[in-house]
Structures are given as structure tokens and as C-alpha cells.
Scaffold this motif. Structure first.
Motif, PDB file in Angstrom:
ATOM      1  N   ARG A   1       0.852  -1.189   0.000  1.00 49.82           N
ATOM      2  CA  ARG A   1       0.000   0.000   0.000  1.00 49.82           C
ATOM      3  C   ARG A   1       0.884   1.233   0.000  1.00 49.82           C
ATOM      4  O   ARG A   1       1.954   1.252   0.586  1.00 49.82           O
ATOM      5  N   THR A   2       0.399   2.271  -0.651  1.00 54.29           N
ATOM      6  CA  THR A   2       1.186   3.507  -0.701  1.00 54.29           C
ATOM      7  C   THR A   2       0.616   4.548   0.249  1.00 54.29           C
ATOM      8  O   THR A   2      -0.519   4.448   0.714  1.00 54.29           O
ATOM      9  N   VAL A   3       1.417   5.540   0.491  1.00 50.97           N
ATOM     10  CA  VAL A   3       1.042   6.661   1.346  1.00 50.97           C
ATOM     11  C   VAL A   3      -0.226   7.328   0.819  1.00 50.97           C
ATOM     12  O   VAL A   3      -1.086   7.742   1.593  1.00 50.97           O
ATOM     13  N   ALA A   4      -0.377   7.405  -0.504  1.00 53.57           N
ATOM     14  CA  ALA A   4      -1.534   8.058  -1.113  1.00 53.57           C
ATOM     15  C   ALA A   4      -2.844   7.434  -0.661  1.00 53.57           C
ATOM     16  O   ALA A   4      -3.872   8.115  -0.582  1.00 53.57           O
ATOM     17  N   GLU A   5      -2.838   6.145  -0.327  1.00 52.30           N
ATOM     18  CA  GLU A   5      -4.057   5.442   0.069  1.00 52.30           C
ATOM     19  C   GLU A   5      -4.505   5.766   1.489  1.00 52.30           C
ATOM     20  O   GLU A   5      -5.668   5.541   1.823  1.00 52.30           O
ATOM     21  N   VAL A   6      -3.630   6.270   2.333  1.00 50.51           N
ATOM     22  CA  VAL A   6      -3.974   6.448   3.746  1.00 50.51           C
ATOM     23  C   VAL A   6      -3.711   7.846   4.306  1.00 50.51           C
ATOM     24  O   VAL A   6      -4.018   8.098   5.458  1.00 50.51           O
ATOM     25  N   MET A   7      -3.194   8.752   3.513  1.00 50.03           N
ATOM     26  CA  MET A   7      -2.874  10.083   4.042  1.00 50.03           C
ATOM     27  C   MET A   7      -4.136  10.876   4.350  1.00 50.03           C
ATOM     28  O   MET A   7      -5.193  10.638   3.790  1.00 50.03           O
ATOM     29  N   ASP A   8      -3.983  11.824   5.266  1.00 47.85           N
ATOM     30  CA  ASP A   8      -5.048  12.765   5.609  1.00 47.85           C
ATOM     31  C   ASP A   8      -4.838  14.045   4.806  1.00 47.85           C
ATOM     32  O   ASP A   8      -3.766  14.278   4.250  1.00 47.85           O
ATOM     33  N   ALA A   9      -5.851  14.907   4.794  1.00 43.70           N
ATOM     34  CA  ALA A   9      -5.720  16.206   4.140  1.00 43.70           C
ATOM     35  C   ALA A   9      -4.590  16.995   4.801  1.00 43.70           C
ATOM     36  O   ALA A   9      -4.330  16.835   5.996  1.00 43.70           O
ATOM     37  N   ALA A  10      -3.932  17.827   4.036  1.00 41.65           N
ATOM     38  CA  ALA A  10      -2.787  18.580   4.548  1.00 41.65           C
ATOM     39  C   ALA A  10      -3.167  19.554   5.651  1.00 41.65           C
ATOM     40  O   ALA A  10      -2.384  19.819   6.551  1.00 41.65           O
TER      41      ALA A  10
ATOM     42  N   GLY B   1       7.243  19.273  -4.809  1.00 41.19           N
ATOM     43  CA  GLY B   1       7.484  19.671  -3.432  1.00 41.19           C
ATOM     44  C   GLY B   1       6.310  20.354  -2.752  1.00 41.19           C
ATOM     45  O   GLY B   1       6.433  20.827  -1.630  1.00 41.19           O
ATOM     46  N   SER B   2       5.157  20.393  -3.407  1.00 41.02           N
ATOM     47  CA  SER B   2       3.965  20.996  -2.816  1.00 41.02           C
ATOM     48  C   SER B   2       3.270  19.985  -1.903  1.00 41.02           C
ATOM     49  O   SER B   2       3.139  18.813  -2.251  1.00 41.02           O
ATOM     50  N   ALA B   3       2.810  20.438  -0.746  1.00 42.40           N
ATOM     51  CA  ALA B   3       2.163  19.546   0.226  1.00 42.40           C
ATOM     52  C   ALA B   3       0.797  19.104  -0.278  1.00 42.40           C
ATOM     53  O   ALA B   3      -0.017  19.912  -0.711  1.00 42.40           O
ATOM     54  N   LEU B   4       0.572  17.788  -0.220  1.00 36.73           N
ATOM     55  CA  LEU B   4      -0.694  17.203  -0.628  1.00 36.73           C
ATOM     56  C   LEU B   4      -1.497  16.660   0.540  1.00 36.73           C
ATOM     57  O   LEU B   4      -2.711  16.545   0.484  1.00 36.73           O
ATOM     58  N   GLY B   5      -0.794  16.276   1.601  1.00 36.89           N
ATOM     59  CA  GLY B   5      -1.475  15.668   2.732  1.00 36.89           C
ATOM     60  C   GLY B   5      -0.507  15.420   3.871  1.00 36.89           C
ATOM     61  O   GLY B   5       0.653  15.838   3.828  1.00 36.89           O
TER      62      GLY B   5
END
Length: 134
Positions: free
Chosen positions: A18-27, A124-128
Motif C-alpha cells: 500500500r502507498t502513502v496516497a491510500e492512507v494520508m489525511d488532508a494537509a 514539493g507541494s504539500a498534498l497531505g
């Protein structure tokens, strides 16, 4: 005998892959690194959050600060109103990408003793935010 209709179980990705994209929260709130500690604490209080993503003048993520860290800086004997977020980032300039596996991110966070990590895109822009479960 009664027929029971079975629903197939959804296929769950292997946790190792699983990747970080699947479990990250909003920035959440993003602030500039030239912001003072006092103003950052006020932003946190208004947003009812315990952490802020810190970006430079170009919008590039430079790290993450927590309310606990900022309060400790403010309460220290060396504190002045001239202390900026960029002055206290130190080791918190860490971040991860969307394609990092959860296993890799968790290892990095535990070894670096980080409770949360900004997730950035290829520019380098924050996504989450990726936060460890306690």
C-alpha cells in the motif's frame, strides 16, 4: 434450506505494498516559514489543529510543526518574538511522496521519531499528512 447470497470480499491490497496516497489525511493549514511562533500558535488555535505544514516563499513544503513543539519554543528562556518557523524546523524538514509504501514511510517515521510526515508531490507541494496511529 435457504439460499444465502454471498457478496465477494473486496480485494484488499497487501499492506506491504500500500502507498502513502491510500492512507494520508488532508494537509490542513499551510503557513509560510517566515511566520512567527506566536502567530503560528494562533493559526493552530483558530483552525483547531495540532500541526501545521510549513512552506517556503515558493510554496515548497519545508516541514511540519506541532503545537507541542511551538509551545516548548515559546516557553523556553531563549525565545524572542523574532523566532520564525524556519528557525525551529530542524529535523522536521522530512517529508514523503505519494508513491512511498506504507512500510517504508512507517519505518522512516519510527526511526526518526516523527508522529506525522507531510506528503508532497513531485514539485514539493504539500498534498497531505501521514500520521502514525498511536
Amino acid at each position: 434450506m435457504t439460499l444465502v447470497q454471498m457478496q465477494p470480499r473486496p480485494v484488499i491490497a497487501n499492506p506491504v505494498h500500500r502507498t502513502v496516497a491510500e492512507v494520508m489525511d488532508a494537509a490542513g493549514p499551510q503557513v509560510c516559514d517566515d511566520m512567527s511562533v506566536e502567530v503560528a500558535l494562533s493559526v493552530m488555535a483558530a483552525a483547531r489543529t495540532g500541526r501545521l505544514v510549513v512552506c517556503d516563499q515558493d510554496g515548497q513544503c519545508t516541514g511540519l510543526v506541532t503545537q507541542t513543539e511551538l509551545a516548548a519554543v515559546r516557553d523556553s528562556s531563549a525565545y524572542t518574538d523574532r523566532v520564525r518557523l524556519r528557525d525551529i524546523l530542524g529535523e522536521h524538514g522530512s517529508f514523503t511522496s505519494l508513491v512511498t509504501t506504507m512500510a517504508e514511510a512507517e519505518h522512516a517515521m519510527r526511526s526518526g521519531r516523527l508522529g506525522a510526515l507531510p506528503v508532497v508531490d513531485e514539485h514539493g507541494s504539500a498534498l497531505g499528512i501521514l500520521a502514525l496511529s498511536r
